[in-house]
Design a protein around this motif. Structure first.
Motif, mmCIF file in Angstrom:
data_model
loop_
_atom_site.group_PDB
_atom_site.id
_atom_site.type_symbol
_atom_site.label_atom_id
_atom_site.label_comp_id
_atom_site.label_asym_id
_atom_site.label_seq_id
_atom_site.Cartn_x
_atom_site.Cartn_y
_atom_site.Cartn_z
ATOM 1 N N ALA A 28 0.827 -1.209 0.000
ATOM 2 C CA ALA A 28 0.000 0.000 0.000
ATOM 3 C C ALA A 28 0.860 1.256 0.000
ATOM 4 O O ALA A 28 0.566 2.229 -0.706
ATOM 5 N N LEU A 29 1.943 1.243 0.777
ATOM 6 C CA LEU A 29 2.838 2.406 0.806
ATOM 7 C C LEU A 29 3.519 2.605 -0.541
ATOM 8 O O LEU A 29 3.673 3.740 -1.012
ATOM 9 N N ASN A 30 3.946 1.506 -1.176
ATOM 10 C CA ASN A 30 4.575 1.612 -2.499
ATOM 11 C C ASN A 30 3.582 2.133 -3.529
ATOM 12 O O ASN A 30 3.934 2.948 -4.394
ATOM 13 N N ALA A 31 2.331 1.642 -3.449
ATOM 14 C CA ALA A 31 1.301 2.126 -4.376
ATOM 15 C C ALA A 31 1.045 3.615 -4.164
ATOM 16 O O ALA A 31 0.853 4.369 -5.131
ATOM 17 N N SER A 32 1.044 4.042 -2.903
ATOM 18 C CA SER A 32 0.861 5.466 -2.602
ATOM 19 C C SER A 32 1.983 6.301 -3.197
ATOM 20 O O SER A 32 1.744 7.363 -3.794
ATOM 21 N N GLU A 55 -4.135 14.737 -1.204
ATOM 22 C CA GLU A 55 -4.667 14.592 0.149
ATOM 23 C C GLU A 55 -5.557 13.351 0.255
ATOM 24 O O GLU A 55 -5.522 12.632 1.262
ATOM 25 N N GLN A 56 -6.367 13.080 -0.785
ATOM 26 C CA GLN A 56 -7.260 11.923 -0.763
ATOM 27 C C GLN A 56 -6.468 10.616 -0.797
ATOM 28 O O GLN A 56 -6.790 9.662 -0.077
ATOM 29 N N VAL A 57 -5.415 10.566 -1.615
ATOM 30 C CA VAL A 57 -4.580 9.358 -1.692
ATOM 31 C C VAL A 57 -3.918 9.086 -0.353
ATOM 32 O O VAL A 57 -3.932 7.953 0.161
ATOM 33 N N THR A 58 -3.342 10.120 0.243
ATOM 34 C CA THR A 58 -2.669 9.958 1.535
ATOM 35 C C THR A 58 -3.655 9.512 2.615
ATOM 36 O O THR A 58 -3.361 8.617 3.421
ATOM 37 N N SER A 59 -4.846 10.120 2.624
ATOM 38 C CA SER A 59 -5.848 9.775 3.642
ATOM 39 C C SER A 59 -6.307 8.322 3.480
ATOM 40 O O SER A 59 -6.409 7.588 4.466
ATOM 41 N N ASN A 60 -6.573 7.901 2.247
ATOM 42 C CA ASN A 60 -7.053 6.533 2.018
ATOM 43 C C ASN A 60 -5.998 5.496 2.375
ATOM 44 O O ASN A 60 -6.315 4.452 2.965
ATOM 45 N N ILE A 61 -4.751 5.764 2.014
ATOM 46 C CA ILE A 61 -3.675 4.823 2.331
ATOM 47 C C ILE A 61 -3.483 4.723 3.839
ATOM 48 O O ILE A 61 -3.297 3.627 4.391
ATOM 49 N N ASN A 62 -3.544 5.848 4.538
ATOM 50 C CA ASN A 62 -3.391 5.822 5.999
ATOM 51 C C ASN A 62 -4.527 5.046 6.666
ATOM 52 O O ASN A 62 -4.297 4.283 7.614
ATOM 53 N N LYS A 63 -5.756 5.226 6.168
ATOM 54 C CA LYS A 63 -6.894 4.478 6.722
ATOM 55 C C LYS A 63 -6.734 2.980 6.471
ATOM 56 O O LYS A 63 -6.998 2.155 7.353
ATOM 57 N N PHE A 64 -6.305 2.623 5.263
ATOM 58 C CA PHE A 64 -6.116 1.208 4.920
ATOM 59 C C PHE A 64 -5.061 0.573 5.818
ATOM 60 O O PHE A 64 -5.249 -0.535 6.340
ATOM 61 N N ASN A 65 -3.949 1.263 6.007
ATOM 62 C CA ASN A 65 -2.884 0.731 6.860
ATOM 63 C C ASN A 65 -3.331 0.624 8.315
ATOM 64 O O ASN A 65 -2.966 -0.329 9.022
ATOM 65 N N LEU A 66 -4.136 1.604 8.786
ATOM 66 C CA LEU A 66 -4.625 1.560 10.160
ATOM 67 C C LEU A 66 -5.545 0.355 10.369
ATOM 68 O O LEU A 66 -5.438 -0.357 11.380
ATOM 69 N N VAL A 67 -6.440 0.105 9.400
ATOM 70 C CA VAL A 67 -7.333 -1.051 9.502
ATOM 71 C C VAL A 67 -6.525 -2.349 9.514
ATOM 72 O O VAL A 67 -6.790 -3.268 10.294
ATOM 73 N N LEU A 68 -5.515 -2.431 8.642
ATOM 74 C CA LEU A 68 -4.671 -3.624 8.595
ATOM 75 C C LEU A 68 -3.935 -3.840 9.912
ATOM 76 O O LEU A 68 -3.844 -4.963 10.417
#
Length: 308
Positions: A56-60, A169-182
């Motif tokens: 996810a971080l690499n995709a971001s 901002e949307q990409v960063t927010s979505n990636i952070n949410k995904f990582n938090l859920v994981l």
């Protein structure tokens, strides 16, 4: 005088003893296999979560690197000023690519996008010369972009800096949410798995409690008793690490086969880090839990051996 013949062994009792010994060995072996597979599953869980987070971080980073920042130049500035802006952009460590777009090309591109000739309608080309800038993924954060914007706006010949702030901002927010859920999901499963794993390893050591007690009776030191168990736990951790490697490799192959359009972790160093952490984690988990279990039964009194 009659000579006494030696007593014959009781075959039923001997057979029962042999059967009991086989059952005990089978239970110990099964408990060892179950604990090894349990460790492997925990390692696979950790490795999969780490792999997905890195992916996810690499995709971001790849998405951020594809975001273009346009440095609009003022009309009528001399070529020397435009060249100076380009040199300053190219020497900035946050910028990896700079491309000059003359106003005629910008008008042609915009005309192709609109599907109509707006220059003929306006009788003039309102678009200025500009530089299209591609940033390094780590520098494409909102804060870093704002700082870069202020810096570029202070240069001579620069009229405006344009970029898609909302997209970043949307990409960063979505990636952070995904990582938090994981992380939350993986952390909850990890805690549950470690509790179950601790009980499994304790059951394995519990099956050998009489051996531990016998060694205590003959005067063996605690380290002498503990050492073979620790050595076996290290070997068990290696076995579990190898099993988890195979499981993660199958998962990675399945992801690349099923979703070829999605680029997951492909960096060799990152993959080596994940697999190395899994092996080290397996050895540490097995070693620590085995040490605690052996310590528990070393301190257990004789009349408590039946208790767990």
């Amino acid at each position: 005088a009659s000579t006494s013949s030696p007593a014959k062994p009781n075959k039923p009792l001997l057979r029962m003893a042999v059967d009991k010994n086989k059952r005990i060995k089978r239970r110990v072996r099964n408990a060892y296999i179950v604990s090894t597979v349990s460790i492997a599953l925990v390692l696979f869980l950790l490795g999969a979560v780490g792999y997905l987070i890195l992916g996810a971080l690499n995709a971001s980073n790849r998405l951020k690197e594809n975001v273009s920042v346009f440095v609009m130049l003022k009309d009528g500035i001399p070529e020397e000023t435009s060249a100076a802006v380009k040199r300053q952009l190219e020497t900035n460590p946050a910028i990896r690519e700079v491309k000059f777009i003359p106003k005629d090309q910008a008008a042609a591109d915009f005309q192709a996008y609109l599907g109509s000739d707006f220059v003929e309608f306006l009788q003039t080309n309102p678009l200025p010369d500009s530089y299209e800038v591609k940033l390094d993924g780590r520098s494409a954060e909102t804060g870093a972009l704002s700082a870069l914007e202020k810096q570029v706006m202070s240069w001579d010949g620069v009229d405006e800096v344009v970029y898609q702030r909302n997209v970043i901002e949307q990409v960063t927010s979505n990636i952070n949410k995904f990582n938090l859920v994981l992380l939350l999901f993986g952390g909850a499963l990890l805690i549950i798995s470690l509790i179950l794993l601790n009980n499994t390893i304790r059951v394995t050591i519990f099956s050998k409690r009489y051996l531990i007690h016998t060694m205590k009776l003959v005067g063996a030191t605690r380290w002498f008793i503990t050492k073979p168990f620790l050595g076996g736990s290290i070997l068990q951790g290696i076995y579990a690490g190898l099993i988890s490697w195979a499981m993660l490799a199958v998962m990675i192959a399945g992801l690349h086969e099923g979703l070829p359009e999605v680029k997951f972790v492909s960096d060799q160093l990152q993959l080596l880090f994940i697999f190395g952490a899994m092996m080290v984690g397996g050895i540490l988990i097995s070693l620590v839990f085995t040490a605690f279990a052996v310590r528990k039964f070393l301190r257990m009194r004789t009349d408590k051996l039946y208790l767990y």
